[in-house]
Scaffold this motif. Structure first.
Motif, PDB file in Angstrom:
ATOM      1  N   MET A 230       0.819  -1.213   0.000  1.00  0.00           N
ATOM      2  CA  MET A 230       0.000   0.000   0.000  1.00  0.00           C
ATOM      3  C   MET A 230       0.851   1.261   0.000  1.00  0.00           C
ATOM      4  SD  MET A 230      -3.452  -0.408   2.260  1.00  0.00           S
ATOM      5  CE  MET A 230      -2.548  -0.420   3.800  1.00  0.00           C
ATOM      6  N   ALA A 231       1.912   1.250   0.781  1.00  0.00           N
ATOM      7  CA  ALA A 231       2.724   2.454   0.905  1.00  0.00           C
ATOM      8  C   ALA A 231       3.372   2.832  -0.419  1.00  0.00           C
ATOM      9  CB  ALA A 231       3.795   2.244   1.973  1.00  0.00           C
ATOM     10  N   ALA A 232       3.639   1.829  -1.281  1.00  0.00           N
ATOM     11  CA  ALA A 232       4.286   2.106  -2.559  1.00  0.00           C
ATOM     12  C   ALA A 232       3.285   2.381  -3.679  1.00  0.00           C
ATOM     13  CB  ALA A 232       5.186   0.921  -2.957  1.00  0.00           C
ATOM     14  N   ALA A 233       1.981   2.259  -3.377  1.00  0.00           N
ATOM     15  CA  ALA A 233       0.973   2.419  -4.426  1.00  0.00           C
ATOM     16  C   ALA A 233       0.837   3.861  -4.867  1.00  0.00           C
ATOM     17  CB  ALA A 233      -0.372   1.887  -3.934  1.00  0.00           C
ATOM     18  N   GLY A 234       1.122   4.809  -3.976  1.00  0.00           N
ATOM     19  CA  GLY A 234       1.033   6.218  -4.341  1.00  0.00           C
ATOM     20  C   GLY A 234      -0.388   6.621  -4.682  1.00  0.00           C
ATOM     21  N   SER A 235      -0.546   7.431  -5.717  1.00  0.00           N
ATOM     22  CA  SER A 235      -1.858   7.958  -6.093  1.00  0.00           C
ATOM     23  C   SER A 235      -2.736   6.906  -6.752  1.00  0.00           C
ATOM     24  CB  SER A 235      -1.686   9.150  -7.040  1.00  0.00           C
ATOM     25  OG  SER A 235      -1.026   8.734  -8.235  1.00  0.00           O
ATOM     26  N   ARG A 236      -2.152   5.734  -7.059  1.00  0.00           N
ATOM     27  CA  ARG A 236      -2.963   4.674  -7.665  1.00  0.00           C
ATOM     28  C   ARG A 236      -3.785   3.912  -6.631  1.00  0.00           C
ATOM     29  NH1 ARG A 236       1.766   1.923 -11.082  1.00  0.00           N
ATOM     30  NH2 ARG A 236       2.933   2.724  -9.288  1.00  0.00           N
ATOM     31  N   LEU A 237      -3.647   4.276  -5.367  1.00  0.00           N
ATOM     32  CA  LEU A 237      -4.473   3.726  -4.292  1.00  0.00           C
ATOM     33  C   LEU A 237      -5.551   4.760  -3.944  1.00  0.00           C
ATOM     34  CD1 LEU A 237      -5.190   1.813  -1.930  1.00  0.00           C
ATOM     35  CD2 LEU A 237      -3.376   2.940  -0.604  1.00  0.00           C
ATOM     36  N   LEU A 238      -6.815   4.351  -3.997  1.00  0.00           N
ATOM     37  CA  LEU A 238      -7.933   5.251  -3.712  1.00  0.00           C
ATOM     38  C   LEU A 238      -8.698   4.766  -2.491  1.00  0.00           C
ATOM     39  CD1 LEU A 238      -9.848   7.599  -4.402  1.00  0.00           C
ATOM     40  CD2 LEU A 238     -11.087   6.025  -5.913  1.00  0.00           C
ATOM     41  N   MET A 280      -0.090  10.028   6.807  1.00  0.00           N
ATOM     42  CA  MET A 280      -0.056   8.583   6.587  1.00  0.00           C
ATOM     43  C   MET A 280      -0.396   8.337   5.118  1.00  0.00           C
ATOM     44  SD  MET A 280      -2.343   5.565   8.377  1.00  0.00           S
ATOM     45  CE  MET A 280      -1.747   5.944  10.008  1.00  0.00           C
ATOM     46  N   LEU A 281       0.427   7.563   4.432  1.00  0.00           N
ATOM     47  CA  LEU A 281       0.259   7.303   2.995  1.00  0.00           C
ATOM     48  C   LEU A 281       0.024   8.611   2.248  1.00  0.00           C
ATOM     49  CD1 LEU A 281      -2.047   4.127   3.116  1.00  0.00           C
ATOM     50  CD2 LEU A 281       0.442   4.230   3.034  1.00  0.00           C
ATOM     51  N   PRO A 282       0.997   9.505   2.235  1.00  0.00           N
ATOM     52  CA  PRO A 282       0.800  10.859   1.706  1.00  0.00           C
ATOM     53  C   PRO A 282       0.446  10.911   0.222  1.00  0.00           C
ATOM     54  CG  PRO A 282       3.115  10.441   2.134  1.00  0.00           C
ATOM     55  CD  PRO A 282       2.371   9.290   2.723  1.00  0.00           C
ATOM     56  N   GLU A 283       0.784   9.869  -0.539  1.00  0.00           N
ATOM     57  CA  GLU A 283       0.515   9.901  -1.977  1.00  0.00           C
ATOM     58  C   GLU A 283      -0.848   9.327  -2.347  1.00  0.00           C
ATOM     59  OE1 GLU A 283       2.463  11.316  -4.290  1.00  0.00           O
ATOM     60  OE2 GLU A 283       3.678  11.999  -2.599  1.00  0.00           O
ATOM     61  N   ALA A 284      -1.544   8.719  -1.392  1.00  0.00           N
ATOM     62  CA  ALA A 284      -2.816   8.057  -1.703  1.00  0.00           C
ATOM     63  C   ALA A 284      -3.891   9.080  -2.070  1.00  0.00           C
ATOM     64  CB  ALA A 284      -3.265   7.220  -0.515  1.00  0.00           C
ATOM     65  N   SER A 285      -4.809   8.659  -2.933  1.00  0.00           N
ATOM     66  CA  SER A 285      -5.957   9.487  -3.297  1.00  0.00           C
ATOM     67  C   SER A 285      -7.121   9.164  -2.360  1.00  0.00           C
ATOM     68  CB  SER A 285      -6.378   9.229  -4.746  1.00  0.00           C
ATOM     69  OG  SER A 285      -5.314   9.513  -5.638  1.00  0.00           O
ATOM     70  N   ILE A 286      -7.915  10.189  -2.033  1.00  0.00           N
ATOM     71  CA  ILE A 286      -9.021  10.016  -1.084  1.00  0.00           C
ATOM     72  C   ILE A 286     -10.264  10.712  -1.634  1.00  0.00           C
ATOM     73  CG2 ILE A 286      -9.833  10.398   1.278  1.00  0.00           C
ATOM     74  CD1 ILE A 286      -6.926  10.567   2.167  1.00  0.00           C
ATOM     75  N   LEU A 287     -11.389   9.992  -1.615  1.00  0.00           N
ATOM     76  CA  LEU A 287     -12.689  10.560  -1.949  1.00  0.00           C
ATOM     77  C   LEU A 287     -13.566  10.519  -0.700  1.00  0.00           C
ATOM     78  CD1 LEU A 287     -14.777  11.600  -4.067  1.00  0.00           C
ATOM     79  CD2 LEU A 287     -15.448   9.214  -4.370  1.00  0.00           C
TER      80      LEU A 287
END
Length: 975
Positions: A230-238, A280-287
């Motif tokens: 998960m940590a390496a997923a970046g913005s491809r994790l929603l 936490m997981l700064p690159e993740a996308s959030i809706l």
């Protein structure tokens, strides 16, 4: 309950005046996503969305582009397994949606609403006034498609966190489902992994610590193996956080410490705070989805884009929604297994009429601006025109509508009272609705609305709850009215919702007088200490000779009884008002409530008005229907889920009060439309014992002229079909009945002694149903009137079969049923198979001399037949004379009526003949009727010339005058 006199509503303040609600807004599986998905997995994914107005992303298979994080076989299988689980879970239908047919699926009917991008300044700017009518700032940014939510902003900055907000019922859950399913079907290639969280589910965990990895693994078991990625997923994790208003977030460092490790246990709220902080997981996308009142819980610096769900902003979206919903094949429900079904042509006609009404009728278009009310319109039309599932009522549709929008919703999760949002709406909006019904108005001033909202609000906490309700739910019920002459007033978005909320306000016991409120407190106080005081006083009275103590003891016992009588009187007053509303003489000229609802939605001709009725008088005939419906066990159970419980004892006492008043006023003879409304009230109540007791005095069921749709037939059969007492007469003339309706009404028809089915266009197929009715061992029919129906010879053959095995029928009318010569000959040949028939009317059937003579001869030999009507057939002068002679020769046998005269005297049946002509003058062939009347007039003149008796001459002249008057009517109408 009319749409007619209202124009499009103006928009209200920030977040007000908008709504998106597909009926699935509050379905159970969106409340608890954490439930485990057990059982076998589908071999393939469910069918893809049929998308309208765009989709979340381009269609195509899941991305397999170079650099994917989940290239390993086990990781790829885990993600695929996760997709299948989510797709299976998010495509499940709530019960309310299954009524639209077995092939109905939400993925085939989704219509994207308009999403308008907004700015933090616009959202958080305090309102200049606390009124309802302030205008929404004009949008300067273009609408957003779902595929554009994470596009770079106007300055080119990457958007990582998107907040979608909308008032209760605007469709936030629908959009979440759409986005999740788009990802499951490979239409969101920008995201390799999507993890949805229900904030309501997270809030139920309380402060119990759990790491982000644990939260994910507990809810989505297939992802356990890929959590380290998960940590390496970046913005491809929603991450999708649905319903943020359920979480009380604290972004202060003193309240929520920093945490960047997804494996470190923290309170769920703290985990979400650090995700949103991008710590936490700064690159993740959030809706995030939330109600307007909770937008401020996330500091705007952590949000890249705000989007407001704005509903269906033009009628084309509304029409598309209706076409997709109403064109689903039905489930084939039918009362008593009759299998009534709506045809594709009927569905197309409904959609076409509704589309025309949307274009020309502003109020219904304004209501359907909210997708939630589009669902309500579809559900109501489906109820009125499609097969009705067993037990479904109009009240249950409105109750389900509120459950879909308010189930599980608290007014404010931060408030210790945890007050249900629906309970608050019932108390405030219900009060406004009831005051409108009691004062007969549908337009409310700002002061009216303010007084109902602020009644009893004294503390700071109560004002805060009021503020939340204004922002989140007020526009779900009310809209400003812009009709000329009523500007500055407000109306309920759907007129029937006012009557529903008024009824809910009453049955919940929220209407209390000052005497009741004070009396209740006194009674509770006396009840708490009464037993102890009574015990002490009893002991003292035995030890000391104090005569006043027994009196005081009795007074303590009397106080609760007095209060109980006060409450009882209040219930009786409410029941009296409800019954008076049901039986208002001013409404006798109206259509029945079901036709009124259909007319208001489809735009056909509305209810007729009393000539002396004031033009602005409002009709609230649904109010008593909803009151009865809300007392039913099913609706009480659903309301309890919404935080609006109705105690069983209160329901019983209300029902008893209503029964007492109905027993007094319900015995009066009602017009057909009002009688159907009375039966519809019992149908809504869904209590057979109650209905049987109240309707035990009903002996005549007169529904003549009421258009008997499949629903109305179901209503009548459900209410009266289980009764035991006989009905002296059932009049269903001119009701547009069909064979399916007759089958539905069979339990009622079996209880009838006299049955009138004239002018219903019944053909041979209906005769098959009537044959089964006559052959039934419980048939009680003595008189059957089938005149003016195209039965033809084929229908007569089926009726003859029924007559042969029937032992109750004595009077049969086949006047003007298209029998012809063959039909009369068939009756002549089979007449002796029935030994009870006393009167047979086959007049105006186009039969000639031979057929008429054959039937008359059979009637002469029949053991019980007393009267045979043959007038207005194609008989020659010689034929008429032969039939007269046959009747004269048959002493004590059947009399044959062929003319207005008998020899030189007037026939004793002349008034019967002319009344039939008068009654059917507008439906019979005028030329043919004129010819027959001229023949009758010639017979009268000949008889008058042949007699010297002045009394007979006077009688003949009188009848001649009647015939000439009828001829003048024909001539006047013809000219």
């Amino acid at each position: 309950m009319r749409w007619g006199r209202r124009l499009p509503r103006v928009t209200w303040g920030p977040g007000l005046g908008r709504g998106l609600q597909s009926a699935d807004e509050r379905i159970p599986f969106l409340i608890h996503w954490s439930w485990p998905l057990k059982g076998g997995l589908p071999r393939g994914l469910p069918r893809a969305f049929v998308r309208h107005r765009g989709s979340s992303a381009g269609s195509g298979p899941p991305s397999r582009r170079h650099g994917s994080l989940f290239q390993g076989l086990s990781a790829s299988e885990a993600v695929q397994h996760h997709r299948q689980n989510l797709a299976e879970w998010f495509t499940r239908l709530p019960r309310e949606e299954r009524q639209f047919g077995p092939t109905f699926a939400l993925d085939t009917v989704h219509v994207d609403p308009v999403i308008r991008e907004s700015t933090p300044d616009e959202l958080l700017r305090p309102s200049a006034q606390l009124t309802l009518g302030h205008q929404h700032p004009l949008a300067g940014l273009p609408p957003l498609a779902l595929s554009q939510l994470f596009d770079p902003d106007a300055c080119g900055r990457r958007v990582q966190t998107v907040v979608l907000y909308g008032t209760v019922g605007t469709g936030k859950s629908t959009l979440v489902r759409k986005m999740v399913l788009d990802w499951c079907y490979g239409r969101l290639p920008a995201f390799e992994l999507l993890i949805p969280f229900s904030c309501e589910d997270l809030s139920s965990l309380g402060p119990a610590p759990a790491s982000l990895c644990q939260l994910v693994a507990q809810r989505y078991t297939p992802l356990k193996e890929i959590l380290p990625l998960m940590a390496a997923a970046g913005s491809r994790l929603l991450f999708v956080l649905h319903g943020l208003e359920h979480l009380n977030l604290d972004f202060r460092l003193a309240g929520t410490g920093l945490c960047s490790d997804p494996k470190e246990p923290k309170a769920p709220a703290a985990i979400m705070v650090n995700l949103l902080r991008k710590y936490m997981l700064p690159e993740a996308s959030i809706l995030v989805t939330t109600r307007p009142s909770a937008i401020g819980r996330i500091p705007s610096k952590y949000v890249g884009r705000y989007g407001e769900i704005c509903g269906f902003s033009d009628t084309n979206l509304q029409k598309l929604y209706f076409q997709l919903r109403l064109n689903q094949p039905d489930c084939g429900y039918g009362a008593g297994g009759a299998g009534i079904s709506i045809t594709p042509a009927q569905r197309d006609n409904l959609v076409e009429m509704l589309s025309r009404n949307l274009e020309g009728h502003h109020q219904i278009a304004a209501a359907c601006f909210l997708p939630s009310y589009c669902w309500l319109v579809c559900a109501t039309l489906h109820f009125l025109h499609a097969p009705t599932p067993p037990g479904q009522t109009l009240t249950s549709i409105y109750t389900s509508f509120l459950r879909l929008n308010f189930n599980g919703e608290m007014l404010d999760s931060t408030d210790p009272s945890k007050l249900s949002l629906m309970a608050y709406a019932a108390r405030t909006m219900g009060k406004l609705a009831y005051e409108g019904v009691s004062s007969r108005k549908t337009y409310f001033s700002e002061e009216d609305v303010r007084s109902c909202l602020e009644a009893g609000v004294k503390t700071e906490e109560e004002f805060q709850l009021l503020h939340v309700f204004r922002r989140d739910a007020l526009t779900f019920f009310l809209a400003p009215c812009v009709e000329p002459g009523h500007r500055g007033t407000f109306v309920f978005i759907v007129p029937a919702m006012q009557e529903y909320l008024a009824a809910l306000y009453i049955v919940l016991g929220l209407r209390k007088t000052t005497l009741q409120q004070v009396g209740k407190e006194v009674a509770e106080l006396v009840g708490r200490v009464g037993e102890d005081v009574s015990l002490v006083l009893g002991i003292v009275a035995k030890l000391l000779p104090l005569r006043a103590l027994p009196l005081l003891l009795n007074l303590l016992k009397v106080v609760p009884r007095v209060f109980g009588r006060v409450v009882g009187k209040s219930r009786e007053a409410v029941a009296q008002a409800m019954v008076l509303e049901m039986f208002r003489e001013e409404d006798y000229y109206n259509d029945d409530v079901l036709d009124q609802m259909g007319a208001s939605i489809l735009g056909v001709e509305g209810p007729r008005r009393h000539p002396d009725e004031p033009p602005d008088d409002e009709v609230f005939e649904l109010f008593p229907m909803f009151m009865g419906g809300l007392l039913s066990a099913h609706n009480r159970a659903v309301l309890a889920q919404l935080g609006c419980p109705i105690k069983t004892l209160d329901a019983v006492e209300n029902a008893q009060a209503i029964k007492k008043k109905l027993g007094k006023l319900g015995r009066q003879v009602l017009p057909p439309s009002e009688l159907l409304d009375h039966l519809f009230f019992h149908y809504e109540f869904q209590n057979q014992r109650f209905s049987a007791e109240v309707l035990s005095s009903l002996r005549q069921l007169n529904l003549a002229g009421v258009r008997m749709t499949p629903l109305k037939c179901t209503v009548v059969a459900a209410v009266l079909g289980s009764g035991r007492h006989s009905l002296d007469e059932v009049n269903l003339a001119s009701c547009q009945l069909d064979p399916a309706g007759l089958r539905t009404l069979m339990p009622v028809l079996l209880r009838a002694r006299k049955l009138g089915l004239q002018l219903n266009s019944l053909g041979p197929e209906a005769c098959g149903v009537l044959r089964d009715l006559l052959l039934h061992d419980q048939c009680q029919i003595t008189t059957l009137r089938l005149s003016n129906n195209p039965l033809t010879v084929a229908g007569a053959a089926l009726l003859v079969e029924g007559l042969a095995g029937n032992s109750s029928l004595t009077h049969l009318s086949l006047l003007h049923t298209g029998l012809g010569d063959e039909g009369l000959k068939l009756l002549a040949a089979q007449l002796d198979r029935n030994q009870q028939l006393q009167e047979l009317n086959v007049a105006y059937n186009g039969a000639g001399d031979a057929a008429a003579l054959a039937l008359a001869t059979a009637a002469r030999d029949h053991p019980s037949l007393e009267l045979l009507h043959l007038y207005f057939n194609e008989l020659s002068s010689e034929g008429r004379q032969t039939l007269r002679d046959l009747g004269d020769a048959a002493k004590g046998r059947a009399r044959v009526v062929v003319s207005l005269t008998e020899g030189t005297a007037v026939s004793e049946y002349w008034s019967v003949i002319l009344s039939e002509v008068q009654r059917n003058l507008n439906s019979w062939d005028r030329g043919r009727v004129r010819r027959h009347l001229e023949l009758l007039l010639r017979d009268l003149e000949d008889s008058r010339g042949a007699t010297l008796n002045p009394w007979r001459k006077a009688q003949l002249l009188r009848v001649e005058g009647e015939v000439r008057a009828l001829l003048e009517q024909l001539g006047g109408a013809g000219s």
